[in-house]
Design a protein around this motif. Structure first.
Motif, PDB file in Angstrom:
ATOM      1  N   GLU A 277      -2.390  -4.402  -3.118  1.00  0.00           N
ATOM      2  CA  GLU A 277      -2.737  -5.208  -1.945  1.00  0.00           C
ATOM      3  C   GLU A 277      -3.229  -6.593  -2.360  1.00  0.00           C
TER       4      GLU A 277
ATOM      5  N   THR B  69      -4.482  -9.617  -6.438  1.00  0.00           N
ATOM      6  CA  THR B  69      -4.364  -8.275  -5.892  1.00  0.00           C
ATOM      7  C   THR B  69      -5.669  -7.515  -6.123  1.00  0.00           C
TER       8      THR B  69
ATOM      9  N   SER C 240      -5.307   0.438  -2.253  1.00  0.00           N
ATOM     10  CA  SER C 240      -4.047   0.074  -2.902  1.00  0.00           C
ATOM     11  C   SER C 240      -4.268  -1.064  -3.883  1.00  0.00           C
TER      12      SER C 240
END
Length: 425
Positions: free
Chosen positions: A102, A233, A99
């Motif tokens: 994330e 991220t 992802s």
């Protein structure tokens, strides 16, 4: 056959030479250059080519793959430095899967953050500016003066980090402005003449700083706003990994093609935390990459970092030259004011820790943060032999991130790009 006279006749042959050369057919001459650092009393050797007319003292297997070339120079152009790798191996971005939204925890990030010390926590480090102050004998005039400040255009954001009113015993004082000329107060209030007083130029980030600054003038408290690390991220780390890989590939290319130091810098498109996408801020060609060119140009200041900033500035200058003479936007106006080199809110990637000269150039360009791969303990200006953003007297601070070497997150190529620790990168 070419016969090198003078200096050229003094070099012996080696299959691992410490001297290389370029040919200039126009002048019928050969230019010799050191291929690496040379130790004291070390013999200077060149590579004579594959077809030797004498028995080599070393094995010829290292260069057995060099093709025979009839170039009119006796094969002298077929020089290959075994230490130079011309292309990087394909290594997959470790953040491509999973992802992209994330958030990666701090201890799992592929780099080390250089933690800057707190700002302005001693009296000598407080940065101030001269401001006009007026004492107001009657407190009922404060409201009138605040309205007058707004009407006169003196309530701008430049003083937003300070409180306008200070009460000191029975005296009430009002902060007017930082203009060079004394402001003309309303005549009907019969106020005393304004006077100059040093006031802080920024808000307080810590309680010790707040106490010191408020002793000069009441200051706003914005705890840790600038010191809080931004979250990273997986998508942003993928962007950063690709950016560093681009710098590494450019360093390899420069070393192979141009015989330069394997040092390169890259200014990618900024990454937007709002939507985890690359944010276009200039135009379709707003990413800039440059390598070290001090050898090829014979100019000691042509470092990779400065070359990259100069590319950005030249691009913006060329773009502005094609625009109408009258500024039609804030961007045009900024360009006319000589801000083409600014890296505000930009992340700067470089293979080696920039030297003091380059670190100062990056500080002057207002870069947001610098990410480097190889530390330079003896010459680096981002924590090596010095740390420019922490010095007293500088007017900007930028973040410093050192990418962790080795492992799955620090492998951009199989080969090392380390240079001598005494070199200014």
């Amino acid at each position: 056959m070419a016969l090198a006279l003078g200096l050229g006749s003094l070099f012996n042959h080696s299959e691992s030479p410490n001297v290389t050369y370029t040919l200039d057919p126009a002048l019928d001459c050969i230019k010799y250059m050191s291929a690496r650092d040379v130790q004291a009393d070390e013999e200077l050797c060149i590579y004579y080519g594959q077809n030797l007319w004498f028995s080599a003292a070393q094995s010829a297997t290292a260069n057995a793959s060099i093709a025979e070339v009839d170039d009119g120079w006796g094969g002298l152009t077929a020089v290959v430095d075994d230490d130079i790798v011309c292309e990087s191996n394909e290594i997959t971005n470790p953040y491509a899967d999973g992802s992209q939204d994330e958030i990666i925890s701090e201890d799992e990030l592929p780099f080390i953050r250089f933690k800057l010390p707190p700002e302005e926590e001693d009296a000598e480090s407080i940065r101030t500016a001269q401001a006009w102050i007026v004492d107001v004998p009657e407190s009922r005039h404060i409201t009138t003066l605040l309205k007058w400040l707004k009407q006169a255009g003196l309530d701008g954001p430049e003083l937003g980090h300070l409180k306008r009113i200070r009460k000191h015993g029975a005296t009430t004082s009002l902060l007017l402005c930082t203009e060079p000329d004394i402001p003309q107060l309303p005549q009907d209030l019969n106020l005393p003449a304004p006077y100059l007083l040093p006031v802080p130029v920024s808000s307080a980030l810590t309680l010790p700083s707040l106490a010191l600054k408020s002793a000069l003038w009441p200051t706003m408290y914005t705890p840790r706003r600038k010191d809080e690390p931004e979250p990273w991220t997986r998508g942003k780390l993928k962007w950063a990994w690709d950016a560093m890989k681009s710098a590494v590939d450019e360093a390899l290319r420069a070393q192979c093609d141009d015989r330069e130091l394997p040092i390169a810098a890259y200014i990618p498109e900024p990454f937007s935390l709002a939507n985890d996408t690359i944010l276009i801020t200039r135009d379709a060609s707003s990413a800039f990459i440059a390598s070290d060119t001090r050898h090829g140009t014979g100019h000691p200041l042509r470092h990779a970092a400065i070359n990259a900033v100069r590319k950005l500035a030249d691009s913006q200058t060329s773009k502005d030259a094609s625009q109408p003479a009258i500024a039609t936007s804030e961007t045009d106006q900024a360009s006319r004011n000589g801000t083409n080199y600014l890296l505000t809110d930009q992340t700067f990637f470089i293979t080696h820790e920039p030297c003091i000269m380059c670190s100062m150039a990056l500080l002057h360009s207002r870069v947001k943060e610098v990410v480097y791969l190889y530390p330079m303990s003896k010459t680096g200006g981002c924590g090596g032999c010095s740390c420019l953003p922490t010095l007293k007297g500088v007017n900007h601070r930028f973040g410093i991130l050192q990418w962790k070497l080795g492992g799955p997150y620090g492998r951009f190529v199989e080969e090392e790009l380390a240079v001598a620790e005494t070199i200014d990168a």
